[in-house]
Enzyme design. Sequence first.
Site, short mmCIF file in Angstrom:
data_model
loop_
_atom_site.label_atom_id
_atom_site.label_comp_id
_atom_site.label_asym_id
_atom_site.label_seq_id
_atom_site.Cartn_x
_atom_site.Cartn_y
_atom_site.Cartn_z
N ASN A 393 0.86 -1.27 -0.03
CA ASN A 393 0.05 -0.12 0.15
C ASN A 393 0.70 1.32 -0.17
OD1 ASN A 393 -1.88 2.08 0.21
ND2 ASN A 393 -2.73 1.16 2.13
N ASP A 394 1.36 1.51 1.08
CA ASP A 394 2.16 2.94 1.27
C ASP A 394 3.47 2.91 0.28
OD1 ASP A 394 0.66 3.84 3.29
OD2 ASP A 394 2.16 2.96 4.73
N VAL A 395 3.87 1.77 -0.26
CA VAL A 395 5.01 1.82 -1.03
C VAL A 395 4.70 2.44 -2.57
CG1 VAL A 395 6.63 0.33 0.41
CG2 VAL A 395 5.04 -0.69 -1.49
#
Lengths: 464, 100
Positions: A393-395
Amino acid sequence: MSANLSALFYLISGILFILALRGLSSPETSRQGNYFGIAGMIISIIVTFLTVGNFGTGFIYVLIFLLIGGTIGAFIAFKIPMTAMPELVAGFHSLVGLAAVFVAISAFLKPEAFGLGVIGNIKLASLIEMSLGAAIGAITFSGSIIAFLKLRGIMSGSPITFKGQHLINLILGLSILFLIYYLCRSQSSNIFWSVVVVSFIVGVLLIIPIGGADMPVVISMLNSYSGWAAAGIGFTLENTALIITGALVGSSGAILSYIMCKGMNRSFFNVILGGWGATDQVASSDKKEQKPVKSGNADDAAFLMKNASSVIIVPGYGMAVAQAQHALREMVDALKKNGVKVSYAIHPVAGRMPGHMNVLLAEANVPYDEVFELEEINNDFANCDVAYVIGANDVTNPVAKSDPQSPIYGMPVLDVEKSKSVLFVKRSLSPGYAGIDNDLFYRDNTLMLFADAKKMTEEIVKSL
Amino acid sequence: MEIDPFIFRLSIFILSIFVGYYVVWSVTPSLHTPLMSVTNAISSVIIVGAIIAALAGSSEDIFQTSNIFGFLAIILAAVNIFGGFLVTQRMLQMYKKKKK
């Protein structure tokens, strides 16, 4: 065996350990490297037996205990599932730390056996070395235990913070140094025990404020600590193999920590001081507005990928949790049969430890030359038809490139939004660890696949 | 003036840090997990200290406190040595090239 001869053999062990790490520069030479490591260990142990030269009752006991430990270790090594590697490594670090503490205690209780002087009059340098070894070992032990509990899910992965935490850590850290100073003046065993106890507490306090997704840094850091603890004991025992190994492991862990921090664009101290995520999460959920999201099912995904000419897979921690790596491999095999070119893109901090995703993919028989690092593959997203994001997600969040206000601004991210369409396998729209909304969910070229990573992938395989 | 042997050990230590620095940077990122498990295994060479501690003293009186700590350390280090090298081996076996 004379001291000089054994020192030469320890040097050989040290060199074999260097070669063991050198072997890891490529998968082809890595297995040979591991054998070098094993050879170095065997030489060290045999030389130690010959140097001590005590083959009485004690020797039998040593062999028995060696065998007990060895059996337990071998059993764990064969049984452990690959998804549990992060907690296994954390657990192993704790053992090295505790072993260092025990050896230091032993040396303190019976310095004459190690040639360090007599009780109450231990050589100053040895006393400093053994107490540093014990302190770092104790911090490694209790810190690794906390990391283990968090990774295993026994303890909540979210950061535990309280007021004055950093001040307490600072005071405790300084008190260790003060106690060691006082120990050198008084040689008192009570103070030695205090050093050990305070260090155990510091280890716990150091790791509790650090959250789940920062675990790659924590594990690398504890790896480094276990090396410095070994080096401290190595100085006490005047043993070259131990000093070389300690330095190697210490610098290895430090470099890995640096790579992990760079992967998140955060300073080492920022991670260590902890607390990221927990507070942000609340803030972002308040202002969450309803934005339109396109969601699809397995058939849509299968159709998109079957008609693509190239697909890039972006795995993350969610893939490990769902144990979806085998299903993923089946999906890729099916796609390849359809003539689709598939590659994998790994972000440096994907998963809970350095290289976590690579091991899982290797376990699922994915050839390592189809797996690429961020810098190698990031330009390819622009020419790729489908990006399949599974458990990450964040990456992938483009906000890291566009919004200087964002907590993850400046973090290197995979440019998945540049591909023609993005398939996002996720259970819900909830934000990732950083607690920020992923802009990617609401883009026109994104299709959300709301499901468990493994189930969704299996369904896609079926409809292919 | 003689040089203290400590200085020699310190030299070995510092040089090893440099060796470690360059060797670890050459490790391919895909092998970072095996790197951690193998460094873990080799740091268990601390077992040499544990053996010395366990065998210290006379044969009749082998279970003094310092010996017991030595024996405990042997168990811990042995778990790590066997576990670390074997799990590394198991992982490395899995890294395969594309079949051409």
